[in-house]
Design a protein around this motif. Sequence first.
Motif, PDB file in Angstrom:
ATOM      1  N   ILE A  36       7.214 104.610  53.371  1.00  0.00           N
ATOM      2  CA  ILE A  36       6.712 103.390  54.213  1.00  0.00           C
ATOM      3  C   ILE A  36       7.026 104.032  55.660  1.00  0.00           C
ATOM      4  CG2 ILE A  36       7.335 101.119  54.840  1.00  0.00           C
ATOM      5  CD1 ILE A  36       8.500 100.704  51.866  1.00  0.00           C
ATOM      6  N   THR A  37       5.725 103.900  56.451  1.00  0.00           N
ATOM      7  CA  THR A  37       5.852 104.321  57.738  1.00  0.00           C
ATOM      8  C   THR A  37       5.688 103.203  58.553  1.00  0.00           C
ATOM      9  OG1 THR A  37       3.433 104.434  57.921  1.00  0.00           O
ATOM     10  CG2 THR A  37       4.475 106.539  57.269  1.00  0.00           C
ATOM     11  N   ASP A  38       5.301 102.002  58.225  1.00  0.00           N
ATOM     12  CA  ASP A  38       4.963 100.892  58.981  1.00  0.00           C
ATOM     13  C   ASP A  38       5.161  99.414  58.418  1.00  0.00           C
ATOM     14  OD1 ASP A  38       3.194 101.873  61.532  1.00  0.00           O
ATOM     15  OD2 ASP A  38       2.385 103.016  59.620  1.00  0.00           O
ATOM     16  N   VAL A  39       5.817  98.515  59.217  1.00  0.00           N
ATOM     17  CA  VAL A  39       6.163  97.251  58.774  1.00  0.00           C
ATOM     18  C   VAL A  39       5.646  96.261  59.603  1.00  0.00           C
ATOM     19  CG1 VAL A  39       8.060  95.725  58.146  1.00  0.00           C
ATOM     20  CG2 VAL A  39       8.386  98.052  57.748  1.00  0.00           C
ATOM     21  N   SER A  40       4.653  95.563  59.159  1.00  0.00           N
ATOM     22  CA  SER A  40       3.994  94.462  59.991  1.00  0.00           C
ATOM     23  C   SER A  40       4.336  93.117  59.566  1.00  0.00           C
ATOM     24  CB  SER A  40       2.479  94.438  59.931  1.00  0.00           C
ATOM     25  OG  SER A  40       2.074  95.901  60.355  1.00  0.00           O
ATOM     26  N   LEU A  41       4.621  91.955  60.765  1.00  0.00           N
ATOM     27  CA  LEU A  41       4.926  90.839  60.504  1.00  0.00           C
ATOM     28  C   LEU A  41       3.667  90.391  61.323  1.00  0.00           C
ATOM     29  CD1 LEU A  41       8.753  90.628  61.389  1.00  0.00           C
ATOM     30  CD2 LEU A  41       7.794  90.704  59.296  1.00  0.00           C
ATOM     31  N   THR A  42       2.941  89.299  60.471  1.00  0.00           N
ATOM     32  CA  THR A  42       1.739  88.384  60.866  1.00  0.00           C
ATOM     33  C   THR A  42       2.239  86.994  60.867  1.00  0.00           C
ATOM     34  OG1 THR A  42       0.188  90.291  60.155  1.00  0.00           O
ATOM     35  CG2 THR A  42      -0.805  87.950  60.630  1.00  0.00           C
ATOM     36  N   THR A  82       4.765  89.371  55.646  1.00  0.00           N
ATOM     37  CA  THR A  82       5.344  90.698  55.763  1.00  0.00           C
ATOM     38  C   THR A  82       4.372  91.786  55.033  1.00  0.00           C
ATOM     39  OG1 THR A  82       7.306  89.693  56.088  1.00  0.00           O
ATOM     40  CG2 THR A  82       7.127  91.938  55.621  1.00  0.00           C
ATOM     41  N   ASN A  83       4.097  92.954  55.373  1.00  0.00           N
ATOM     42  CA  ASN A  83       3.302  94.032  54.748  1.00  0.00           C
ATOM     43  C   ASN A  83       3.969  95.361  55.214  1.00  0.00           C
ATOM     44  OD1 ASN A  83       0.821  92.876  53.431  1.00  0.00           O
ATOM     45  ND2 ASN A  83       0.505  91.922  55.516  1.00  0.00           N
ATOM     46  N   PHE A  84       3.719  96.051  54.155  1.00  0.00           N
ATOM     47  CA  PHE A  84       4.479  97.517  54.282  1.00  0.00           C
ATOM     48  C   PHE A  84       3.247  98.344  53.973  1.00  0.00           C
ATOM     49  CE2 PHE A  84       7.484  94.681  52.584  1.00  0.00           C
ATOM     50  CZ  PHE A  84       8.779  94.875  53.276  1.00  0.00           C
ATOM     51  N   TYR A  85       3.276  99.649  54.776  1.00  0.00           N
ATOM     52  CA  TYR A  85       2.169 100.512  54.892  1.00  0.00           C
ATOM     53  C   TYR A  85       2.663 101.864  54.738  1.00  0.00           C
ATOM     54  CZ  TYR A  85      -0.385  96.718  56.473  1.00  0.00           C
ATOM     55  OH  TYR A  85      -0.961  95.239  56.549  1.00  0.00           O
ATOM     56  N   ASP A  92      -6.050 108.389  54.791  1.00  0.00           N
ATOM     57  CA  ASP A  92      -5.979 107.534  53.657  1.00  0.00           C
ATOM     58  C   ASP A  92      -5.039 106.627  53.780  1.00  0.00           C
ATOM     59  OD1 ASP A  92      -6.386 106.833  50.984  1.00  0.00           O
ATOM     60  OD2 ASP A  92      -5.176 108.538  50.092  1.00  0.00           O
ATOM     61  N   PRO A  93      -4.940 105.516  54.287  1.00  0.00           N
ATOM     62  CA  PRO A  93      -3.750 104.601  54.661  1.00  0.00           C
ATOM     63  C   PRO A  93      -3.845 103.911  53.351  1.00  0.00           C
ATOM     64  CG  PRO A  93      -5.629 103.990  55.776  1.00  0.00           C
ATOM     65  CD  PRO A  93      -6.087 105.313  55.053  1.00  0.00           C
ATOM     66  N   ALA A  98       1.025  95.764  47.977  1.00  0.00           N
ATOM     67  CA  ALA A  98       0.562  95.498  46.676  1.00  0.00           C
ATOM     68  C   ALA A  98       1.438  96.145  45.528  1.00  0.00           C
ATOM     69  CB  ALA A  98      -0.968  96.433  46.599  1.00  0.00           C
ATOM     70  N   GLU A  99       1.992  97.290  45.567  1.00  0.00           N
ATOM     71  CA  GLU A  99       2.934  97.631  44.722  1.00  0.00           C
ATOM     72  C   GLU A  99       4.332  96.905  44.776  1.00  0.00           C
ATOM     73  OE1 GLU A  99       5.564 101.687  43.985  1.00  0.00           O
ATOM     74  OE2 GLU A  99       3.476 102.051  44.782  1.00  0.00           O
TER      75      GLU A  99
END
Length: 188
Positions: A36-42, A82-85, A92-93, A98-99
């Motif tokens: 997990i390289t990035d955590v986003s809060l929208t 909250t999303n994790f990337y 290939d991001p 989803a997982e």
Amino acid sequence: MMKNLKLLALFITAIAFTSCSDDDDAPEIINEEEVITDVSLTFTNESNQETTYTFTDPQYRDENYVEPVILLNEGEVYQVETNFYNNSNPQDPELITAEVQEERDDHFITYSFSEVSVDLNRTDSEASTDSNGVQIGLFTEWITTATSNGEVIVRLIHQPESKDTSEGYGSFTGGETDVEVSFDIEIQ
């Protein structure tokens, strides 16, 4: 006699090679940890305006990276996703969220606020609620109650023994931390 020694040496070498080939029977790693390289809060405010803040792991930042500071208004209600990337390969991001959603029985998100006045409610749908009816925290509602500056720590927990949402922020026992990040917050 020399012929027998050569045969014996050949036999021992053959045994050594066949005993080394047992590596094919090594156990396969079943649940490899995700990167997990990035955590986003929208944030979506009451006027339906969206703002996204993304924390990137230091080893994946480029020269343009700026530490995110979440700017909120006092007395407002925000819907937060909250999303994790995994952006370790920019070609290939991968959306890890989803997982996390698919394995919702094995995941839980906590939010810990420090020196900032925010009430938090979980608003997860059935798709992000585990089989015990616990909302894992991908979708939340933040209500700002006073002007203040502080931080929020977002933690994604893998396989917690227990999950508690009696307070919206969430608490747990056991498990391992998949990722933990801190965002600065300013409520004006």
